[in-house]
Each structure stands twice: as structure tokens, then as C-alpha cells.
Design an enzyme around this catalytic site. Structure first.
Site, PDB file in Angstrom:
ATOM      1  N   HIS A  73     -11.129-111.889  66.391  1.00  0.00           N
ATOM      2  CA  HIS A  73     -11.333-113.326  66.156  1.00  0.00           C
ATOM      3  C   HIS A  73     -10.062-114.103  66.486  1.00  0.00           C
ATOM      4  O   HIS A  73     -10.119-115.196  67.057  1.00  0.00           O
ATOM      5  CB  HIS A  73     -11.710-113.580  64.696  1.00  0.00           C
ATOM      6  CG  HIS A  73     -13.164-113.384  64.394  1.00  0.00           C
ATOM      7  ND1 HIS A  73     -14.169-113.951  65.147  1.00  0.00           N
ATOM      8  CD2 HIS A  73     -13.789-112.698  63.388  1.00  0.00           C
ATOM      9  CE1 HIS A  73     -15.340-113.624  64.634  1.00  0.00           C
ATOM     10  NE2 HIS A  73     -15.139-112.867  63.576  1.00  0.00           N
ATOM     11  N   HIS A  90     -11.717-106.089  64.008  1.00  0.00           N
ATOM     12  CA  HIS A  90     -12.668-107.197  64.125  1.00  0.00           C
ATOM     13  C   HIS A  90     -11.979-108.533  63.849  1.00  0.00           C
ATOM     14  O   HIS A  90     -12.165-109.509  64.592  1.00  0.00           O
ATOM     15  CB  HIS A  90     -13.817-106.978  63.136  1.00  0.00           C
ATOM     16  CG  HIS A  90     -14.742-108.137  62.985  1.00  0.00           C
ATOM     17  ND1 HIS A  90     -15.948-108.225  63.644  1.00  0.00           N
ATOM     18  CD2 HIS A  90     -14.645-109.281  62.233  1.00  0.00           C
ATOM     19  CE1 HIS A  90     -16.546-109.362  63.316  1.00  0.00           C
ATOM     20  NE2 HIS A  90     -15.780-110.018  62.461  1.00  0.00           N
ATOM     21  N   GLU A  91     -11.196-108.589  62.779  1.00  0.00           N
ATOM     22  CA  GLU A  91     -10.529-109.846  62.436  1.00  0.00           C
ATOM     23  C   GLU A  91      -9.494-110.232  63.489  1.00  0.00           C
ATOM     24  O   GLU A  91      -9.346-111.419  63.835  1.00  0.00           O
ATOM     25  CB  GLU A  91      -9.877-109.735  61.055  1.00  0.00           C
ATOM     26  CG  GLU A  91     -10.855-109.487  59.919  1.00  0.00           C
ATOM     27  CD  GLU A  91     -11.984-110.500  59.865  1.00  0.00           C
ATOM     28  OE1 GLU A  91     -11.774-111.652  60.297  1.00  0.00           O
ATOM     29  OE2 GLU A  91     -13.077-110.150  59.400  1.00  0.00           O
ATOM     30  N   GLU A 143     -19.656-113.293  66.113  1.00  0.00           N
ATOM     31  CA  GLU A 143     -19.544-112.040  65.377  1.00  0.00           C
ATOM     32  C   GLU A 143     -19.815-110.844  66.281  1.00  0.00           C
ATOM     33  O   GLU A 143     -19.133-109.822  66.200  1.00  0.00           O
ATOM     34  CB  GLU A 143     -20.506-112.042  64.189  1.00  0.00           C
ATOM     35  CG  GLU A 143     -20.130-112.997  63.078  1.00  0.00           C
ATOM     36  CD  GLU A 143     -18.728-112.756  62.538  1.00  0.00           C
ATOM     37  OE1 GLU A 143     -18.370-111.593  62.280  1.00  0.00           O
ATOM     38  OE2 GLU A 143     -17.985-113.738  62.408  1.00  0.00           O
TER      39      GLU A 143
END
Length: 282
Positions: A134, A130-131, A201
Site C-alpha cells: 500500500h 501487504h501494508e 486490496e
């Protein structure tokens, strides 16, 4: 597109600062805040990531320091076709993580010691995926600059309020305007953070699931992190200005209606539902 968002954010938050200066300090206050906002924009672009990491006393680690964590980030970065980011650990019991940096070539991921204890290898890969999503989507510069500027705006409003604020046109102070700034400036910063965070998100969840290879890994991780956020203690150094950077808002367990209204993240239950659907191919 994210470069345009970043530019618009810098202009908007700079305008808020100038407005604060004009309201409580007249033309002189506007000029001071214009100079400060220009300097802050320059500083935020080049150094905001370092400042955020220092705020949380994050310590950079190498392969020798944390071989499993470093190796996992390395593998996921390769899956995402990204340069290897710097890896940091925050000595904090509450499970959480964030990414920062001005571009994929100057990125960093930070995890708490709590998340390394609470999650298994697959779940941690979901969080780090997930990070890294980003990072790949170039969200991190926007989020990091928002964090730095929101912090400065909040403290600036409090500074003017403390000194009462003087106008060029008035001999006395303007305590009502100063009080409004104490309330409205952090609120404006929070609304901006909310606007730039929620949709990103969902996208980072989807792309992060692809990076780690299984959407259920991230869904399982979010369930655990949410549990700790709601039932554990607050992160020691967490600030509202940086809340949008974390995978789950570190203030999730504080307050009720107001905290949900100004949450920087979508509802975790909705995020998990989308990830479960993604895992099942729906």
C-alpha cells in the site's frame, strides 16, 4: 494516478460537506462548510496520519523496543525498495494492521499486539508485505484522507441534525433534512471508501506476496485474521470511517447483508483464492 484520485476525493468530500451546509443552513451554512472543507483538506494532507494513529493510541517503537518486529519491517522495506517506515504497536487483542502516511518517505505501519501473538513470523511478514505494498503503490494518503474526511462529515451531519438546522429562507428548522443528513452523509462516505478500497486490496495482496516472498504466507495470515474477526470481539476503538485502512475490516463479524453490502474490503475467501493461485503460479 493515486495523486489524481486523492485530489478527486478531497473535492468530492468537500462538495458533500458544502451540500450538507446548504441543505440545513442555507447560504450561510454553505459558506461555513466551504471554509471548513478547505481547512480540513490542508489539515488532512499534513496531519491525517498522526490523527489516525492517535485515534488508536498507537505507540511508536524502535529496534530496541521490538527488535523482531522492527527487523522484519526493515527487511521487507528493503525488499520493496522503500525507505524505512515508522513502526507502531496498538495495544489491542484483535489481530489487525494498517499503514498510513502521505508518501513512502513519511509512512508508518501499525500492528496490534493481538496480531503479533496470533501469527507466526512468516504470516506476519505476509501482512507487513501487504501494508508496505500500500505504501509503495501510494494508496495510504488516499485511504488516510478518506478516513479523516468521513469522520468529519459524519460528525458534521450529526451536529447539524442535533441543532435542527435553520435555513436563510425559513424561520423554522428543517428536521427532515437534518434527519436525512444523519443517514445519507455517513452512507456517502462509506460508498466512497468502498469505491477506493476494494480493487486496491487485491493489488496490495499480489504485491505484498512478492515483497514477503511467498503468497501462502499472506493467505495463511488472512485465514487466521478472518477467523478472529468473525469469532472474536470487535476492536475497542474501531470506527467505520477508518475500517478501510485495516488489512481486514474490523467490523467483519457484525451484521450480515448490510455489512457485506457496504464492506470496504473484498471477500476474504476470494483474496485467499487469488493468493493460493499466485503461490502455485497459476
Amino acid at each position: 494516478m493515486n495523486n489524481l484520485k486523492t485530489l478527486m476525493l478531497m473535492v468530492l468530500l468537500g462538495a458533500i460537506m458544502i451540500f450538507i451546509g446548504g441543505l440545513v443552513g442555507g447560504k450561510g451554512g454553505m459558506m461555513i462548510m466551504l471554509i471548513i472543507s478547505l481547512g480540513m483538506n490542508f489539515f488532512s494532507y499534513w496531519f491525517s496520519d498522526s490523527m489516525v494513529l492517535k485515534m488508536y493510541n498507537a505507540q511508536e517503537v524502535s529496534r530496541e523496543d521490538a527488535p523482531q518486529l522492527y527487523g522484519l519491517v526493515e527487511n521487507l522495506a528493503a525488499n520493496a525498495e522503500l525507505p524505512m517506515p515508522r513502526v507502531y504497536i496498538i495495544n489491542e487483542d484483535t489481530p489487525n494492521a494498517f499503514a498510513t502516511g502521505r508518501n513512502p518517505s513519511h509512512a508508518a505501519v501499525a500492528v496490534t499486539t493481538g496480531i503479533m501473538r496470533a501469527l507466526d513470523y512468516n504470516e506476519l511478514s505476509g501482512v507487513l508485505g501487504h501494508e508496505l505494498a500500500h505504501v509503495k503503490n501510494r494508496d495510504i494518503l488516499t485511504g488516510t484522507i478518506a478516513a479523516m474526511m468521513a469522520t468529519v462529515i459524519t460528525y458534521t451531519a450529526q451536529f447539524f441534525a442535533f441543532f435542527g438546522g435553520r435555513s436563510d429562507d425559513d424561520e423554522g428548522g428543517n428536521p427532515i433534512a437534518a434527519l436525512l443528513m444523519v443517514i445519507l452523509a455517513p452512507l456517502a462516505a462509506s460508498l466512497i471508501q468502498m469505491a477506493i478500497s476494494r480493487s486496491r486490496e487485491y493489488e496490495a495482496d499480489h504485491d505484498g506476496a512478492e515483497i514477503c516472498g511467498n503468497a501462502n504466507y499472506l493467505a495463511d495470515a488472512l485465514e487466521k485474521i478472518e477467523y478472529y474477526a468473525l469469532n472474536g470481539r470487535q476492536m475497542q476503538d474501531a470506527t467505520p470511517a477508518t475500517a478501510h485502512m485495516f488489512i481486514i475490516n474490523p467490523f467483519s463479524g457484525i451484521g450480515s447483508t448490510m455489512s457485506k453490502l457496504f464492506s470496504t474490503h473484498p471477500q476474504t475467501s476470494e483474496r485467499i483464492a487469488r493468493l493460493r493461485a499466485q503461490a502455485s503460479g497459476r
